[in-house]
Write a protein that holds these residues in place. Structure first.
Motif, PDB file in Angstrom:
ATOM      1  N   ILE A 138     -10.831 -41.238  -8.822  1.00 31.36           N
ATOM      2  CA  ILE A 138     -12.078 -41.151  -8.055  1.00 31.36           C
ATOM      3  C   ILE A 138     -13.214 -41.924  -8.714  1.00 31.36           C
ATOM      4  CG2 ILE A 138     -12.815 -38.952  -9.106  1.00 31.36           C
ATOM      5  CD1 ILE A 138     -13.895 -38.263  -6.230  1.00 31.36           C
ATOM      6  N   ALA A 139     -13.253 -41.976 -10.056  1.00 32.92           N
ATOM      7  CA  ALA A 139     -14.312 -42.735 -10.724  1.00 32.92           C
ATOM      8  C   ALA A 139     -14.197 -44.219 -10.376  1.00 32.92           C
ATOM      9  CB  ALA A 139     -14.247 -42.528 -12.232  1.00 32.92           C
ATOM     10  N   SER A 140     -12.970 -44.730 -10.318  1.00 33.32           N
ATOM     11  CA  SER A 140     -12.763 -46.133  -9.953  1.00 33.32           C
ATOM     12  C   SER A 140     -13.139 -46.385  -8.494  1.00 33.32           C
ATOM     13  CB  SER A 140     -11.302 -46.533 -10.184  1.00 33.32           C
ATOM     14  OG  SER A 140     -10.983 -46.513 -11.561  1.00 33.32           O
ATOM     15  N   VAL A 141     -12.856 -45.411  -7.620  1.00 33.89           N
ATOM     16  CA  VAL A 141     -13.210 -45.560  -6.205  1.00 33.89           C
ATOM     17  C   VAL A 141     -14.726 -45.591  -6.035  1.00 33.89           C
ATOM     18  CG1 VAL A 141     -13.067 -44.508  -3.912  1.00 33.89           C
ATOM     19  CG2 VAL A 141     -11.067 -44.500  -5.407  1.00 33.89           C
ATOM     20  N   ILE A 142     -15.426 -44.695  -6.734  1.00 33.50           N
ATOM     21  CA  ILE A 142     -16.901 -44.690  -6.663  1.00 33.50           C
ATOM     22  C   ILE A 142     -17.445 -46.009  -7.208  1.00 33.50           C
ATOM     23  CG2 ILE A 142     -18.997 -43.610  -7.578  1.00 33.50           C
ATOM     24  CD1 ILE A 142     -17.679 -41.995  -5.370  1.00 33.50           C
ATOM     25  N   PRO A 188      -9.720 -30.518  -8.558  1.00 30.14           N
ATOM     26  CA  PRO A 188     -10.946 -30.694  -9.349  1.00 30.14           C
ATOM     27  C   PRO A 188     -10.690 -30.885 -10.839  1.00 30.14           C
ATOM     28  CG  PRO A 188     -11.205 -28.918  -7.756  1.00 30.14           C
ATOM     29  CD  PRO A 188      -9.766 -29.304  -7.743  1.00 30.14           C
ATOM     30  N   LYS A 189      -9.649 -30.232 -11.379  1.00 28.75           N
ATOM     31  CA  LYS A 189      -9.372 -30.385 -12.805  1.00 28.75           C
ATOM     32  C   LYS A 189      -9.058 -31.836 -13.144  1.00 28.75           C
ATOM     33  CE  LYS A 189      -6.427 -28.758 -16.578  1.00 28.75           C
ATOM     34  NZ  LYS A 189      -6.199 -30.121 -17.080  1.00 28.75           N
ATOM     35  N   VAL A 190      -8.245 -32.483 -12.330  1.00 24.45           N
ATOM     36  CA  VAL A 190      -7.903 -33.883 -12.562  1.00 24.45           C
ATOM     37  C   VAL A 190      -9.135 -34.765 -12.390  1.00 24.45           C
ATOM     38  CG1 VAL A 190      -6.539 -35.826 -11.708  1.00 24.45           C
ATOM     39  CG2 VAL A 190      -5.496 -33.558 -11.901  1.00 24.45           C
ATOM     40  N   MET A 191      -9.961 -34.451 -11.403  1.00 22.77           N
ATOM     41  CA  MET A 191     -11.164 -35.239 -11.157  1.00 22.77           C
ATOM     42  C   MET A 191     -12.190 -35.052 -12.279  1.00 22.77           C
ATOM     43  SD  MET A 191     -11.420 -34.264  -7.127  1.00 22.77           S
ATOM     44  CE  MET A 191     -13.026 -35.015  -6.895  1.00 22.77           C
ATOM     45  N   ARG A 192     -12.126 -33.919 -12.940  1.00 26.20           N
ATOM     46  CA  ARG A 192     -13.099 -33.603 -13.996  1.00 26.20           C
ATOM     47  C   ARG A 192     -12.806 -34.377 -15.276  1.00 26.20           C
ATOM     48  NH1 ARG A 192     -12.651 -28.472 -13.535  1.00 26.20           N
ATOM     49  NH2 ARG A 192     -14.541 -28.146 -12.306  1.00 26.20           N
ATOM     50  N   ASP A 193     -11.549 -34.601 -15.580  1.00 23.63           N
ATOM     51  CA  ASP A 193     -11.176 -35.250 -16.840  1.00 23.63           C
ATOM     52  C   ASP A 193     -11.509 -36.744 -16.812  1.00 23.63           C
ATOM     53  OD1 ASP A 193     -10.184 -32.850 -17.747  1.00 23.63           O
ATOM     54  OD2 ASP A 193      -8.114 -33.286 -17.164  1.00 23.63           O
ATOM     55  N   PRO A 194     -11.889 -37.320 -17.969  1.00 18.87           N
ATOM     56  CA  PRO A 194     -12.071 -38.779 -18.039  1.00 18.87           C
ATOM     57  C   PRO A 194     -10.796 -39.491 -17.605  1.00 18.87           C
ATOM     58  CG  PRO A 194     -12.992 -37.724 -19.984  1.00 18.87           C
ATOM     59  CD  PRO A 194     -12.249 -36.654 -19.244  1.00 18.87           C
ATOM     60  N   GLN A 195     -10.938 -40.611 -16.910  1.00 15.62           N
ATOM     61  CA  GLN A 195      -9.799 -41.307 -16.315  1.00 15.62           C
ATOM     62  C   GLN A 195      -9.712 -42.737 -16.833  1.00 15.62           C
ATOM     63  OE1 GLN A 195     -10.919 -41.086 -12.181  1.00 15.62           O
ATOM     64  NE2 GLN A 195     -10.428 -38.907 -11.993  1.00 15.62           N
ATOM     65  N   LEU A 211     -12.373 -45.357 -21.157  1.00 16.13           N
ATOM     66  CA  LEU A 211     -12.192 -44.471 -20.014  1.00 16.13           C
ATOM     67  C   LEU A 211     -13.431 -44.493 -19.116  1.00 16.13           C
ATOM     68  CD1 LEU A 211     -10.585 -41.391 -21.859  1.00 16.13           C
ATOM     69  CD2 LEU A 211      -9.420 -43.301 -20.727  1.00 16.13           C
ATOM     70  N   GLU A 212     -13.358 -43.796 -18.018  1.00 16.95           N
ATOM     71  CA  GLU A 212     -14.491 -43.694 -17.101  1.00 16.95           C
ATOM     72  C   GLU A 212     -14.531 -42.296 -16.506  1.00 16.95           C
ATOM     73  OE1 GLU A 212     -13.814 -46.702 -14.171  1.00 16.95           O
ATOM     74  OE2 GLU A 212     -12.064 -45.701 -13.302  1.00 16.95           O
ATOM     75  N   THR A 213     -15.710 -41.905 -16.061  1.00 21.50           N
ATOM     76  CA  THR A 213     -15.889 -40.607 -15.429  1.00 21.50           C
ATOM     77  C   THR A 213     -16.992 -40.723 -14.395  1.00 21.50           C
ATOM     78  OG1 THR A 213     -16.212 -38.230 -15.860  1.00 21.50           O
ATOM     79  CG2 THR A 213     -17.584 -39.765 -17.110  1.00 21.50           C
ATOM     80  N   LEU A 214     -17.349 -39.591 -13.810  1.00 24.61           N
ATOM     81  CA  LEU A 214     -18.446 -39.542 -12.852  1.00 24.61           C
ATOM     82  C   LEU A 214     -19.672 -38.941 -13.517  1.00 24.61           C
ATOM     83  CD1 LEU A 214     -16.477 -38.169  -9.773  1.00 24.61           C
ATOM     84  CD2 LEU A 214     -17.272 -40.519 -10.104  1.00 24.61           C
ATOM     85  N   LYS A 250     -19.411 -43.820 -14.579  1.00 18.86           N
ATOM     86  CA  LYS A 250     -19.939 -43.993 -15.932  1.00 18.86           C
ATOM     87  C   LYS A 250     -18.802 -44.368 -16.875  1.00 18.86           C
ATOM     88  CE  LYS A 250     -22.414 -41.629 -19.679  1.00 18.86           C
ATOM     89  NZ  LYS A 250     -23.405 -42.716 -19.847  1.00 18.86           N
ATOM     90  N   GLN A 251     -18.990 -45.444 -17.636  1.00 17.37           N
ATOM     91  CA  GLN A 251     -17.993 -45.898 -18.602  1.00 17.37           C
ATOM     92  C   GLN A 251     -18.128 -45.099 -19.888  1.00 17.37           C
ATOM     93  OE1 GLN A 251     -16.003 -48.691 -17.736  1.00 17.37           O
ATOM     94  NE2 GLN A 251     -14.731 -48.454 -19.573  1.00 17.37           N
TER      95      GLN A 251
END
Length: 400
Positions: free
Chosen positions: A200-204, A178-185, A240-243, A235-236
């Motif tokens: 995961i943001a790119s997959v979504i 979850p920590k990795v998924m939480r950070d902007p990617q 970077l991108e996030t969820l 979300k851009q």
């Protein structure tokens, strides 16, 4: 309906804590055992194959601490390790891919033998390689190969072996963080979720564009697990991108929006598991998904929804799950034939179907697998364990 089963049988020799195993797999397989029993090592062997084919064998071994950390030790002496994967391709053709790796005197290593056969030797594409030299092949043209790499990487350019390469590299293995998924990617390839969820943001985002039905299914299950969540989207944020999650709030006319940085570990892990299960679309789904302890950080009440998601996903993609959770296994309708008991005997991992008494108790609805697990009565079949002591060959055509 076409079967989702890709790997029908996995034979391992001297891989980490696994001295020898011969495991048949179905569309959905639960590997159940105590912490430290070796469940993860079984999944990691298949993961190593994928990593060695998508990158290199050297990188795959180094990411695991080197050859000395991968091959099993007996009385202090490390052994060569070997892997055999029997498969069924999506066009119905069956075959196997196998190799073993040994150490060299200069602390290097070599692929001692490597073999692939589709449709049976003499009936379809095949090759046999020994220490970087071709022993047999169905193909007139053969690219240059070396003993420090898997030859299938080079052979993926040939039409005869491309389906095997694509199927093996189409497997995904997950221990979500979850920590990795939480950070902007950083934006990445979103066609296949990476092991800890780092894309995961790119997959979504990829699902938003190419498979909205799959994304809707993910959001449907997520709302069952976390009722206040209404949806999730990419979300851009600059480069970077996030969820971004939509969450219902008491008294609010419209859902509030929160980025992944504000979400709990349980919510992010649930999303990661569901994304792993339903990524892609039915025609281009991964060939196999392996997930480490999908119940981690989830409320026990979410177990029913998780089981349903696993069953549903296994209709299009083969699923292997490791678990030691009675709550996840606490289902009277869970098929005993989907469970493989994993135990550690003398620091060596043994894997087998359930024994007769455990199967009978489940089939007669006397106990669920979860209840047997709580009672420490979910035991491997002794005859299967005994049969595995008669080690089958990694190579050639072997008995079913």
């Amino acid at each position: 309906m076409t079967s989702s089963i890709f790997l029908t049988r996995v034979v391992l020799r001297n891989y980490r804590s696994i001295g020898s195993c011969d495991v048949r797999l179905g569309a959905l397989t639960y590997l159940v055992g105590a912490n430290g029993s070796g469940k993860s090592n079984f999944l990691d062997a298949m993961h190593l194959v994928r990593d060695a084919l998508t990158g290199s064998l050297d990188i795959a071994l180094n990411e695991r601490g080197g050859l000395s950390e991968v091959r099993q030790r007996s009385s202090g002496h490390p052994k060569n390790f070997g892997i055999r994967l029997e498969f069924r391709l999506r066009d119905g053709q069956t075959g196997h891919y196998a190799f073993n790796v040994g150490a060299l005197a200069d602390r290097g290593y070599e692929v001692q033998n490597e073999e692939c056969s589709v449709g049976g030797k003499g009936h379809g594409p095949h090759f046999e390689i020994e220490r970087g030299r071709i022993k047999a092949s169905s193909e007139a043209f053969f690219p240059a190969i070396t003993s420090d790499r898997l030859a299938l990487v080079s052979l993926s350019g040939l039409k005869a072996f491309r389906p095997v390469f694509d199927a093996l590299t189409g497997m995904g293995f997950y221990n979500l963080n979850p920590k990795v998924m939480r950070d902007p990617q950083k934006p990445q390839d979103g066609r296949l979720l990476k092991p800890v969820g780092e894309n995961i943001a790119s997959v979504i985002g990829h699902l938003e564009r190419t498979s909205p039905d799959s994304l809707a299914l993910i959001q449907e299950y997520l709302q069952i697990v976390v009722p206040m969540i209404e949806g999730v989207e990419r979300k851009q944020i600059g480069p970077l991108e996030t969820l971004e999650f939509r969450q219902n709030m008491a008294g609010a006319k419209h859902p509030w929006r929160f980025t992944a940085q504000n979400m709990s570990d349980g919510t992010l892990r649930a999303l990661g598991v569901l994304t792993a299960l339903f990524q892609g679309n039915p025609d281009h789904a991964p060939t196999l998904i392996g997930i480490e302890e999908p119940e981690t950080a989830l409320h026990p009440a979410a177990s029913r929804a998780l089981r349903d998601a696993l069953n549903r996903a296994s209709q299009r993609t083969q699923i292997i799950v490791t678990s030691h959770s009675p709550d996840l296994m606490d289902d009277p309708d869970l098929d005993a034939d989907t469970v493989r008991a994993v135990v550690s005997e003398g620091s060596e991992t043994r894997i087998a179907p359930l024994d007769t008494s455990s199967k009978d108790a489940m089939k007669q609805h006397l106990f669920s697998a979860g209840e047997l697990l709580r009672l420490n009565q979910l035991a491997p079949d002794p005859e299967s364990l005994l049969a595995q002591q008669r080690q089958v060959s990694l190579f050639g055509e072997i008995e079913p």
